[in-house]
Design an enzyme around this catalytic site. Structure first.
Site, PDB file in Angstrom:
ATOM      1  N   GLU A 142      40.611  51.740  46.131  1.00  0.00           N
ATOM      2  CA  GLU A 142      40.594  50.583  45.108  1.00  0.00           C
ATOM      3  C   GLU A 142      39.214  50.067  45.320  1.00  0.00           C
ATOM      4  O   GLU A 142      38.975  48.673  45.721  1.00  0.00           O
ATOM      5  CB  GLU A 142      41.244  49.885  44.693  1.00  0.00           C
ATOM      6  CG  GLU A 142      42.512  49.789  44.385  1.00  0.00           C
ATOM      7  CD  GLU A 142      43.398  49.212  43.737  1.00  0.00           C
ATOM      8  OE1 GLU A 142      43.699  48.076  43.971  1.00  0.00           O
ATOM      9  OE2 GLU A 142      44.276  49.578  42.876  1.00  0.00           O
ATOM     10  N   GLU A 313      48.437  56.146  41.932  1.00  0.00           N
ATOM     11  CA  GLU A 313      49.396  54.712  42.008  1.00  0.00           C
ATOM     12  C   GLU A 313      50.076  54.782  40.416  1.00  0.00           C
ATOM     13  O   GLU A 313      49.305  54.355  39.128  1.00  0.00           O
ATOM     14  CB  GLU A 313      48.967  53.574  42.024  1.00  0.00           C
ATOM     15  CG  GLU A 313      48.165  53.473  43.669  1.00  0.00           C
ATOM     16  CD  GLU A 313      48.063  52.438  44.334  1.00  0.00           C
ATOM     17  OE1 GLU A 313      48.166  50.839  43.712  1.00  0.00           O
ATOM     18  OE2 GLU A 313      47.763  52.778  45.338  1.00  0.00           O
TER      19      GLU A 313
HETATM   20  C1  GAL Z   1      47.410  48.073  43.754  1.00  0.00           C
HETATM   21  C2  GAL Z   1      46.491  49.015  45.388  1.00  0.00           C
HETATM   22  C3  GAL Z   1      47.587  48.680  46.128  1.00  0.00           C
HETATM   23  C4  GAL Z   1      49.155  47.872  45.515  1.00  0.00           C
HETATM   24  C5  GAL Z   1      49.312  47.583  44.562  1.00  0.00           C
HETATM   25  C6  GAL Z   1      49.746  46.509  43.621  1.00  0.00           C
HETATM   26  O1  GAL Z   1      45.814  47.521  43.436  1.00  0.00           O
HETATM   27  O2  GAL Z   1      46.048  49.946  45.365  1.00  0.00           O
HETATM   28  O3  GAL Z   1      47.392  48.965  47.649  1.00  0.00           O
HETATM   29  O4  GAL Z   1      48.309  46.624  46.217  1.00  0.00           O
HETATM   30  O5  GAL Z   1      48.256  47.492  44.039  1.00  0.00           O
HETATM   31  O6  GAL Z   1      50.762  46.919  42.778  1.00  0.00           O
END
Ligand code: GAL
Length: 643
Positions: A142, A313
């Site tokens: 990110e 994610e």
């Molecule tokens: C994203 C990040 C992850 C984790 C996640 C939690 O922004 O890439 O490492 O922090 O959020 O929702």
């Protein structure tokens, strides 16, 4: 489409790994992302690598039949590295370093960090680049999260000056482009120019824009460095970076073009809460997310780079980082996953395998609870596997008939000179996108330099810098083109367009905008059942407007296939305009029932219910119903196959 999961073997006792891997496999997952925050375990002491645990973790996953996406660990430089080289730290507006203790504590411009990043990436790539189970690599994590694109550190200042010298050649050209004679800001050399971050009042807007373009370029350069190393050692791997939602701090198109698949991190509930929507909208969608949020980003990231995208994610339950963190409606994790599929995703990977009992994200749900037992989302991931088994071979995503032009620099221009507190570029873009989606249209989100051929309708919600060549290409595409407010209003160095707005658009549409006004909340203007708020452009033209506001101002101008909207619209106006342009192309223009959204992939039509009511959709869509029901419940998905 693969289903995957984000896993942190370093967080769990090693005796747990084999069982975790076996359960992932049994669930139907096939790709596991690991490693992206593990630098302190990979290199616990300067130059002393500990590969053994990672070798074993990879072997354990591989033995279970899983593929691995290995993340380079550069989002989290370890303590010893920061102590040895504090020049890695990013600095705030005043040049004060931000501190160690969370993540992303580096400046993209730090020469030391470029060198150290290259070293750790090369060491990892050398070790695992040809490992048969490591089929994907993710660069960093990110980019830009936590306000880290811009940094006022010495390396960034030097790089900015060099970037400007390269762009302008001589300082006189910069002074002219920025108009620095205003307020005695003339520079005698590039060495005198600082980042425009801590000025007494508004800095020079052209200076700000160049700083933002520079900062954005630094992200792309940094990523290119990692990509070059990974391609050398892992020539057959799929390279990705995981982008974010609603994130506009750097231009994603060049970074997307460097990798093979643009992935993004989809947190529909967290992002709804953090975004601009009013409380009522947030209450309505608090357990589903906004019906266009995930779709917008699927379309956007498919359009960055090479047309391949996925979700790295996927929100599995309540997150920890938004102002309020509700739970999704049962079924939404499945719906979000299938929606990604419908848009052409290659991957949906859930974040994370198991909720961590410690540290910053201990309140963030996973597929499993901290007590090891499955959480609700596990069953929904299993349902997605079952769904996909009924779809047959997935069609590659086809070009849509409708496109929306999205441009990062336009966003920065509006942010730099908003001229009205409520003129929020991202929100305006979203209004245009939502209008298209309410008609059940599949949309491609594309950059302004894209190939426009083949589209029936192209919307350009707000493009202050629009050059004549792009106008010509848009006209020649044969599409109906809808331009939103402020389009063509600026030169490429952020000065007022020659001959006034809409600048280069005038050759297609004979209007001139001598004055704009932003309107304070509560003031609205009306015409024909439409309500204008926030922004109104006064237009001089011999053309008759499509409508006239009660105040006498014209609203919307059209010439041939070009239509210009000179105000901040409400939903009714955008839908009326969209319907008009679709009809002009002979396309159907029926609005979907409340809460429903549609997406087609190959011969499949997916219907999603984001609303709170059961919807009877019998007779609305063609084809055989192969999944779900024509009585579509909230959070439900129905799939039709065209014969
Ligand atoms: C994203 C990040 C992850 C984790 C996640 C939690 O922004 O890439 O490492 O922090 O959020 O929702």
């Amino acid at each position: 489409m693969k289903l995957g999961v984000c896993y942190y073997p370093e967080h769990w006792p090693e005796r747990q790994w084999a069982e975790d891997a076996a359960r992932m496999k049994a669930l139907g997952l096939s790709l596991v992302r690991i490693g992206e925050f593990a630098w302190s375990r990979i290199e616990p002491q300067p130059g002393q690598y500990d590969w053994d645990w990672l070798d074993r973790a990879i072997a354990t996953l591989a033995q279970a039949g899983l593929e691995i996406c290995l993340g380079t660990p550069t989002a989290t430089p370890p303590k010893w590295l920061i102590d040895a080289h504090p020049d890695i730290l990013p600095c705030d507006a005043h040049g004060r370093p931000r501190t160690f203790g969370s993540r992303r504590h580096y400046s993209f411009s730090s020469k030391t960090y470029r060198r150290e990043s290259a070293r750790i990436v090369e060491a990892m790539a050398q070790r695992y680049g040809s490992h048969p189970a490591v089929t994907w690599w993710q660069t960093d994590n990110e980019y830009g999260c936590h306000n880290t694109v811009e940094s006022n550190d010495p390396d960034a200042r030097a790089a900015f000056r060099a970037w400007l010298a390269d762009l302008y050649g001589e300082i006189g050209a910069l002074n002219a482009a920025w108009g620095t004679v205003f307020w005695s800001q003339e520079y005698r050399s590039f060495d005198e120019v600082d980042p425009p971050l801590a000025t007494v009042t508004e800095p020079n807007p052209s200076h700000v824009l160049d700083w933002r373009c520079f900062s954005s370029d630094q992200v792309a350069d940094y990523n290119a460095m990692q990509v070059e190393i990974l391609r050398r050692y892992a020539p057959n791997a799929t390279l990705t970076h995981n982008f974010m939602g609603h994130f506009t701090e750097f231009d994603h198109y060049p970074v997307g073009a460097q990798v093979d698949v643009s992935t993004w991190d989809s947190y529909p509930l967290g992002f709804l809460e953090q975004a601009w929507w009013d409380n009522q909208t947030k209450l309505t969608h608090m357990r589903t997310g906004h019906p266009d949020f995930a779709a917008f980003h699927h379309d956007l990231y498919r359009g960055t780079g090479r047309g391949r995208f996925g979700v790295m994610e996927q929100q599995p339950g309540p997150v920890n980082w938004a102002r309020y963190n509700p739970a999704p409606l049962p079924g939404m994790v499945r719906l979000w996953s299938l929606e990604a599929y419908a848009h052409g995703a290659e991957l949906v990977s859930y974040f994370r395998w198991r909720q961590a009992p410690f540290a910053q994200e201990q309140m963030h749900a996973g597929l499993n609870r901290p007590d090891l037992s499955p959480d609700i989302a596990s069953a929904e991931a299993a349902a997605v596997i079952e769904d996909m088994a009924t779809f047959g071979a997935p069609a590659s995503p086809q070009k849509a008939k409708v496109a929306l032009v999205y441009d990062y620099e336009s966003h920065w221009v509006i942010e730099t000179q908003p001229q009205g507190k409520s003129f929020w570029h991202q929100e305006l873009v979203f209004l245009f996108y939502t209008a298209l989606r309410r008609f059940g249209l599949d949309v491609d989100i594309i950059p302004i330099d894209a190939d426009f051929s083949g589209y029936d309708l192209i919307t350009v919600p707000c493009q202050p810098m629009l050059n004549g060549g792009d106008v010509t290409r848009l006209i020649e595409s044969g599409a109906q083109v809808l331009f939103g407010p402020r389009t063509g209003s600026k030169t490429h160095t952020l000065q007022i367009a020659d001959g006034l707005a809409p600048g280069s658009l005038k050759k297609a549409l004979p209007i001139t905008i001598p004055r704009v006004e932003s309107l304070r909340p509560g003031h609205v203007e009306q015409a024909n059942g439409f309500t204008i708020s926030r922004w109104l452009e006064h237009v001089e033209s011999d053309l008759e407007p499509l409508w006239r506001l009660k105040s006498g101002h014209g609203l919307c101008y059209q010439s041939g296939a070009i239509t210009y909207l000179n105000a901040w619209p409400d939903t009714a106006l955008l839908e009326a305009l969209t319907a008009r342009l679709l009809t002009a192309k002979g396309l159907p223009a029926a609005i979907l029932p409340e809460g429903l959204r549609v997406r087609r992939r190959g011969d499949l039509t997916f219907v999603f219910n984001y609303g709170s009511k059961m919807q009877d959709i019998s007779g609305l869509f063609e084809g055989e119903c192969i999944r779900g029901d024509t009585m579509l419940a909230p959070a439900g998905v129905t799939v039709f196959r065209q014969s």
